[in-house]
Scaffold this active site. Structure first.
Site: not given
Ligand code: FPP
Length: 240
Positions: A23, A40, A134
């Protein structure tokens, strides 16, 4: 390995399976004056670093929450952007993952996912390296309640009794490995957010303010050290 970097954690005190709620990508982007998708994208880089660190420290399973059943509620642009990043990341990282002894698995509801995403997932799971160090399990369109529901539905449809073992065997993660020992959530929120609800029963929880794109090997080590201090009793009494 640099001596200062050595974890100095006895192997038996390391978790076999770590699960992470990644997050804070959005807030990281905001702090850097960038659109959320750049956050992201930085999150994918953080995941790469984390996978490398897990291989280095001998962690056997890493499950990450990439997209939750609830994330569809975000603006379409962001949803489409995450899907595109996901496909791109699998395509560009797969060979390198295999070279490093990492096998890929996906958990989540396949219904409703775009066909290019499904195809990337299929390709990602196809080839498996023998020298598996892994297993990286990516939760995509996943929800803990969905997981329990789909397991119960399988039993109902097969006319089988509902027992704890029968349900456990049908959880999405059952084919991937053991339940997580340690669940990490970055970004400062103190919630499970419908992640591995069933599987989290005896997991140790670790929360950090660090935003996911900033999560480093040093942060992982801190979490591992914290975990190594915990006494896991699984509902029993302490022996000393
Ligand atoms: C949360 O941060 C993150 C997500 C909802 C998406 C995570 C996705 C990735 C890291 C890319 C996925 C790709 C792969 C290959 C696994 P948020 O947007 O909720 O952050 P915030 O709470 O600060 O708004």
């Amino acid at each position: 390995m640099n001596r200062e970097m050595e974890p100095l954690i006895p192997v038996e005190d390391l978790p076999q399976h770590i699960a992470i709620v990644m997050d804070g990508n959005g807030r990281w982007a905001q702090e850097h004056g960038q659109p959320r998708l750049i956050g992201h994208s930085a999150g994918v880089k953080a995941l790469r670093r984390c996978v490398e660190a897990c291989v280095k420290y001998g962690i056997r399973y890493l499950t990450v929450f990439a997209f939750s059943s609830e994330n569809w509620r975000r603006p379409a642009d962001e949803v489409n952007g995450i899907m595109a990043l996901f496909v791109q990341a699998i395509q560009t990282e797969l060979a390198e993952l295999h070279r490093n002894g990492v096998n890929l698995r996906f958990i989540g509801d396949k219904q409703g996912l775009p066909s290019d995403v499904l195809q990337a997932m299929e390709e990602g799971e196809q080839l498996n390296v023998q020298s598996n160090k892994l297993t990286l399990i990516i939760a995509m369109n996943y929800g803990g309640r969905w997981d329990i529901m789909q397991a119960a539905r399988q039993l109902a449809e097969a006319g089988l009794d509902i027992t704890e073992q029968a349900l456990a065997e049908r959880m999405a993660t059952a084919v991937c490995g053991p339940d997580p020992d340690l669940i990490i959530r970055t970004g400062g929120e103190l919630r499970i957010s419908n992640f591995l609800l069933w599987q989290a029963a005896y997991a140790e929880l670790y929360f950090t303010e660090r935003l996911w794109p900033d999560f480093s090997e040093a942060d992982l080590l801190e979490a591992l050290r914290d975990y190594a201090q915990r006494e896991r009793r699984f509902g029993a009494l302490s022996l000393d």
